[in-house]
Every structure is written in structure tokens, then in C-alpha cells.
Design a protein around this motif. Structure first.
Motif, PDB file in Angstrom:
ATOM      1  N   TRP A 442     -25.216  -0.817  14.430  1.00  0.00           N
ATOM      2  CA  TRP A 442     -24.764  -0.761  15.818  1.00  0.00           C
ATOM      3  C   TRP A 442     -24.057  -2.035  16.234  1.00  0.00           C
ATOM      4  O   TRP A 442     -24.365  -3.134  15.735  1.00  0.00           O
ATOM      5  N   ASP A 443     -23.108  -1.888  17.139  1.00  0.00           N
ATOM      6  CA  ASP A 443     -22.486  -3.007  17.832  1.00  0.00           C
ATOM      7  C   ASP A 443     -22.299  -2.595  19.277  1.00  0.00           C
ATOM      8  O   ASP A 443     -22.054  -1.415  19.558  1.00  0.00           O
ATOM      9  N   HIS A 444     -22.398  -3.564  20.191  1.00  0.00           N
ATOM     10  CA  HIS A 444     -22.411  -3.178  21.603  1.00  0.00           C
ATOM     11  C   HIS A 444     -21.027  -3.005  22.214  1.00  0.00           C
ATOM     12  O   HIS A 444     -20.901  -2.463  23.317  1.00  0.00           O
ATOM     13  N   VAL A 445     -19.958  -3.438  21.531  1.00  0.00           N
ATOM     14  CA  VAL A 445     -18.615  -3.385  22.097  1.00  0.00           C
ATOM     15  C   VAL A 445     -17.946  -2.054  21.743  1.00  0.00           C
ATOM     16  O   VAL A 445     -17.915  -1.653  20.587  1.00  0.00           O
ATOM     17  N   ALA A 446     -17.387  -1.409  22.748  1.00  0.00           N
ATOM     18  CA  ALA A 446     -16.700  -0.132  22.530  1.00  0.00           C
ATOM     19  C   ALA A 446     -15.361  -0.362  21.850  1.00  0.00           C
ATOM     20  O   ALA A 446     -14.581  -1.214  22.282  1.00  0.00           O
ATOM     21  N   PRO A 447     -15.069   0.362  20.772  1.00  0.00           N
ATOM     22  CA  PRO A 447     -13.744   0.241  20.174  1.00  0.00           C
ATOM     23  C   PRO A 447     -12.679   0.746  21.142  1.00  0.00           C
ATOM     24  O   PRO A 447     -12.920   1.687  21.910  1.00  0.00           O
ATOM     25  N   PRO A 448     -11.487   0.135  21.134  1.00  0.00           N
ATOM     26  CA  PRO A 448     -10.394   0.692  21.940  1.00  0.00           C
ATOM     27  C   PRO A 448     -10.040   2.083  21.439  1.00  0.00           C
ATOM     28  O   PRO A 448     -10.151   2.369  20.244  1.00  0.00           O
ATOM     29  N   THR A 476      -8.770 -12.149  21.076  1.00  0.00           N
ATOM     30  CA  THR A 476      -7.651 -11.216  20.955  1.00  0.00           C
ATOM     31  C   THR A 476      -8.109  -9.914  20.291  1.00  0.00           C
ATOM     32  O   THR A 476      -8.927  -9.921  19.383  1.00  0.00           O
ATOM     33  N   GLN A 477      -7.568  -8.804  20.757  1.00  0.00           N
ATOM     34  CA  GLN A 477      -7.906  -7.507  20.162  1.00  0.00           C
ATOM     35  C   GLN A 477      -7.213  -7.353  18.807  1.00  0.00           C
ATOM     36  O   GLN A 477      -5.991  -7.404  18.697  1.00  0.00           O
ATOM     37  N   ASN A 509      -3.218   5.762  25.315  1.00  0.00           N
ATOM     38  CA  ASN A 509      -4.561   5.723  25.913  1.00  0.00           C
ATOM     39  C   ASN A 509      -4.735   4.521  26.840  1.00  0.00           C
ATOM     40  O   ASN A 509      -5.852   4.058  27.061  1.00  0.00           O
ATOM     41  N   SER A 510      -3.595   4.034  27.354  1.00  0.00           N
ATOM     42  CA  SER A 510      -3.570   2.916  28.315  1.00  0.00           C
ATOM     43  C   SER A 510      -4.128   1.628  27.720  1.00  0.00           C
ATOM     44  O   SER A 510      -4.678   0.788  28.434  1.00  0.00           O
ATOM     45  N   GLY A 511      -3.994   1.492  26.402  1.00  0.00           N
ATOM     46  CA  GLY A 511      -4.443   0.288  25.735  1.00  0.00           C
ATOM     47  C   GLY A 511      -3.274  -0.600  25.356  1.00  0.00           C
ATOM     48  O   GLY A 511      -2.123  -0.355  25.715  1.00  0.00           O
TER      49      GLY A 511
END
Length: 525
Positions: A442-448, A476-477, A509-511
Motif C-alpha cells: 500500500w501507498d497513501h498517495v493516489a496515482p494521477p 515533481t510528478q 483527465n485534467s492532469g
């Protein structure tokens, strides 16, 4: 005492590298053309939070709330406790042994695997493996909520495990403190090692033409109408508390015949033997897991077309290839837990027709990294690395849960970096150390939200170079394709189609597009 992390402002950066001139002007920074060598080191199966969740200045576990870590059951209800770790955290022969029964009643939260008041399992111990598959990863991410990792796992609550680390415990942590740690870097594709190695070299997903009438027909997954969820079997346990999920068919192929889970190379060394009486250099095409040769454009094609030297160094490649030729291929065929535990599906260029056995391309670009990386290190020490070098450590040194530990691989990679720092090529080198995928953790950050293939869960990445910003956490992403973006930027190569498609999907997707790693470097932009 640990050195305090320094956040580098532009002036601080310029001062640190001797570019801040008297009178207040700043000399011109070097540009990307000053990079003469790019080295990519690809480890295995760790999420960012699993190893670097407590790294100072990073978006780590300090930003996790009880609600954001809470896991849901398959019906959407909140677990009272995490499911047991099915078959135990560690097995007989590993110290300490942690049985399934000992993992009952874990709180529904993230936990430290190495907690001395808990399981007390250090990074030198091998834990059990976890699901890391294409559809399961998407079901665990659950639209970005990351709240069904335990629900769609075969390892129960282990998905929520992490380590409590620092520079004294983890050699690469110390290197990350000295250079740049990227804390917003995602695996390029959902799922496991096979697909993410393909995305590392071609930003593409392999294909199996006419799979429905091929030996792989039974490997076609049964997927719900949403296109991202596997269809549960009628006898699947209703709750993850009573057992792992069962699916109608979690196969290696999508319904439209893309290969997304582990398939074997068509060429030796492969996980599949040659056909009886067939060419000993080939894997048996009649086996369901042998992938036909691929013809997509890969980064090697672009580099070769531009006259840029490059190579893939496979740890223990020579030993594995020799074993297939001498009939002693226990290190290649089937399950094998002894060193070096060579994994054929971790060698992505071995799937491509233009690198087939007997070609000049193969002899030039697919090189033996040697046992324990000895041949790769010899080229480092001699200053003979090509302009772009990929290094894949052998299995017992790659950090993959289930067959090796974190400590051995981490120390090995740190040792390789030490050689790189002493290399005649070091002053113009950029080294990128990352992991192929999260290994089910698990990781807590949502993927773009990107395209059909990814990006998936967040993973660690460290940029090591005389040009790297020092003591810097880069927000940076990025994703795995950022490595390809950096290489194509540096050598003025055209973009691979998958990178363009990824950016278009992110925008739709507005990314925003993925970065190309240049923000981690002290270079002119």
C-alpha cells in the motif's frame, strides 16, 4: 546525529556548486548536454511508503490519517481489523518465524513490519510475497482511494506493512539524503514486474495476436464491464477476513489480447524450455506463457538510430544463458529460490524481434551483468559504460518480497553507486535508482488518472549525480516513463508513442504531463 535536510533554493543551489558569483550575478548553469552517461538501476517491488514513508521532507506517513489508511472489505464495509496475513508473514527458515495465527487482530491501519513491539521482522528477513498484478492493482487503488489493498490481496493485512528506516539502517536512504529523492514518482503501469519492465523500455504493453486461438487461450482474463475489475467467482469468500478473493479468471492477457501479467520471453534465457527437438535458442511457442516476439519501437531503437551507445546489463544473465545450454537451468525454469534466482521476465529487451538470438543487436546491447554485478562493475571501473546503461540486479539482490530481503539488494545497489562515483565517467553521469512496481504494498498517495495502462502505485526513485540537487526532495510528478523522457530529451530523440498517449490521457483527465527528471538536476531549463 543525522544531518538536517536542506531545501535548496536557486541561490543555495548555485552557491553549493560554486556558481554564485561576487556582485550578485549567477553564472550560467550547465545544460542537459553536459550529461554524457545515463545509468538506470531497476530494483523490485516496493512502494514509497513501504521504504521511505518516514523520510524527512517527503510526503510520507506523517501525512496519513486514520481515515486515509483505513481499508474496506470487498462489499465496501470498514474492516474491524485487518485480515490475517495468509500463510504467515515469514516462513520456517526465516528468523523470526511469524505464523498466520500470530497476525490475527491487526488494527485497520498501516503498521511497521520491524516494530520491536510487534512482529520485529527486520529488513534482513525475507517476508512472504504479495499480489502485484494488473487488474488487482487497479481494484486495490479503487479509483484513487487506495482503500481496497487488503480486500483484493492474497496476503491479507501485509499490504499495509512498512519499515521504520533511516540512514543508519538503509544505505540508499543515506544516498537519498545526499542527492535527490523523488516522492511523487509512480510505477508506469498497473500490476507487476513483467509489464513495468516493458514500460521502462518502450512505454508500451505487449500484444499476443490471435490469442483466443493460440496456446494462451486459457490465459484471457474475465473482466467486468468497467474494464478494470476482474469478475469474482461464485465461490469467492464474501469477506477478505475469511480468505483471499477468487476470480473467474485472472489471466495474463486482457480480453483484447494485451499481455499484462507475467509471460515468458520467446528467446533464451526464458522461463520456458525449448520445444523438444526445436531450436535451443528459443522458448517453446506451444506453451501458454511463451509470448510471441514483439515488434514495437523501444528506446534502444531510438538510441541506435541516433548513434547513441546503449546496453542492458542483466545480473547473472551469462550464468542463466549457460544453464539453458547445458541443461542445468534450475536457475531459470520454474520456481527456484536459490541464488542468484534469475528472472527471465525481468529482461524486457529479450522479448523483441530486433534483438533475437544471432543478431548483431543482441550481441551489442544485451550484456551479461555478471554474478553479483561483477561484469557491470568492471565496465564501471574501467570507464567503459555506454552512453545509456540499464542494470538489473539478479534476483537475490533486487529486494523482491517472497524470495529475498530488502537489506541485501539495498546494500548491493549502494555498493554499485560507490563504484559509479569513482568511475572515470562520473563527472558527467546521471544515475536513476528506482523500483519496477510496488510489489502489492500500500501507498497513501493516489496515482494521477492516466490511460488504460497506468500510472500505478507510487514507488521510490533516487537521482544520483554530480549535477543532482543535494539534500533535495523533488515533488515533481513523475512515473517510469519519466526515465525515457529524460533519455529522449538528453539525446534529442523522438517521443515514443506510449509517452505521447500517456500525456494526452493525463490532460484529458485534467492532469499534467509527467516530468522528465530535469527538475532534480542543477541544469539550465
Amino acid at each position: 546525529m543525522n544531518k538536517k535536510l536542506v531545501y535548496a533554493t536557486p541561490i543555495a543551489i548555485a552557491t553549493a556548486i560554486g556558481l554564485y558569483a561576487c556582485g550578485g550575478s549567477v553564472a550560467t548553469l550547465p545544460d542537459i548536454k553536459s550529461v554524457q552517461n545515463v545509468v538506470v538501476i531497476y530494483a523490485e517491488n516496493r512502494s514509497f511508503d513501504n521504504l521511505y514513508g518516514q523520510f524527512p521532507g517527503a510526503n510520507g506517513l506523517q501525512n496519513v490519517t486514520a481515515a486515509s489508511a483505513q481499508q474496506l472489505d470487498r462489499d465496501g464495509s470498514v474492516f474491524a481489523t485487518l485480515p490475517q496475513i495468509w500463510n504467515g508473514l515469514t516462513q520456517t527458515g526465516v528468523t523470526p518465524v511469524v505464523t498466520q495465527a500470530m497476525t490475527a487482530n491487526l488494527p485497520n491501519a498501516a503498521f511497521a513490519i520491524d516494530d520491536p513491539n510487534g512482529f520485529n521482522t527486520p529488513i534482513s528477513a525475507t517476508t512472504r510475497d504479495l499480489y502485484h498484478r494488473f487488474y488487482e492493482n487497479q481494484m486495490q487503488i479503487n479509483g484513487g482511494k487506495n482503500d481496497k489493498f487488503a480486500a483484493f490481496a492474497d496476503s491479507g493485512g501485509l499490504v499495509m506493512g512498512h519499515y521504520t528506516l533511516n540512514a543508519d539502517k538503509l544505505p540508499l536512504w543515506k544516498i537519498a539524503q545526499q542527492y535527490t529523492l523523488a516522492d511523487n514518482f509512480f510505477m508506469g503501469a498497473f500490476g507487476g514486474s513483467f509489464l513495468n519492465h516493458q514500460w521502462l523500455v518502450c512505454a508500451c504493453t505487449p500484444v499476443y495476436p490471435n490469442a483466443s486461438t493460440s496456446p494462451a487461450a486459457t490465459s484471457v482474463s474475465t473482466v467486468d464491464p468497467d474494464g478494470v475489475s476482474l469478475t469474482l467467482a461464485s465461490n469467492s469468500p464474501a469477506s477478505a477476513l475469511t480468505g483471499p478473493p477468487k476470480f473467474v479468471n485472472s489471466g495474463n492477457l486482457t480480453p483484447d489480447f494485451y499481455a499484462v501479467n507475467t509471460m515468458q520471453p520467446p528467446y533464451q534465457p526464458s522461463g520456458n524450455k525449448a520445444a523438444s527437438g526445436g531450436d535451443a535458442n528459443l522458448a517453446d511457442p506451444g506453451l501458454a506463457t511463451t509470448l510471441p516476439p514483439q515488434t514495437q519501437q523501444h528506446i534502444g531503437d531510438l538510441l541506435s538510430n541516433a548513434g547513441v551507445s546503449w546496453a542492458w546489463y542483466g545480473g547473472a544473465w551469462g550464468a542463466a544463458l549457460s544453464a539453458t545450454q547445458t541443461g542445468t537451468a534450475g536457475v531459470v525454469y520454474g520456481a527456484n529460490l536459490s541464488a542468484p534466482n534469475f528472472q527471465p521476465h525481468h529482461q524486457p529487451f529479450n522479448y523483441f524481434a530486433d534483438l533475437a538470438p544471432g543478431t548483431t543487436n543482441r550481441a551489442t546491447h544485451l550484456l551479461d551483468g555478471g554474478m553479483n554485478g561483477a561484469s557491470f562493475i568492471a565496465d564501471i571501473d574501467a570507464g567503459k559504460l555506454p552512453q545509456v546503461a540499464f542494470y538489473k540486479p539478479q534476483g537475490n539482490l533486487n529486494e523482491h518480497a517472497g524470495y529475498t530481503d530488502v537489506a541485501s539488494g539495498d546494500q548491493h545497489i549502494a555498493d554499485v553507486i560507490s563504484h559509479l562515483q569513482k568511475s572515470p565517467q562520473w563527472k558527467n553521469m546521471v544515475v536513476i535508482v528506482t523500483y519496477d512496481e510496488n510489489g502489492g504494498f500500500w501507498d497513501h498517495v493516489a496515482p494521477p488518472k492516466g490511460d488504460r495502462w497506468g500510472p500505478g502505485t507510487r514507488i521510490p526513485a533516487i537521482i544520483v549525480s554530480p549535477l543532482a540537487k543535494q539534500g533535495f526532495v523533488d515533488h515533481t510528478q513523475y512515473d517510469t516513463t519519466s526515465i525515457l523522457r529524460f533519455i529522449t530529451h538528453r539525446f534529442s530523440l523522438p517521443a515514443l508513442p506510449g509517452i505521447t498517449a500517456r500525456d494526452n490521457a493525463l490532460a484529458a483527465n485534467s492532469g499534467k504531463p509527467m516530468g522528465d527528471l530535469t527538475n532534480a538536476l542543477n541544469i539550465a531549463h
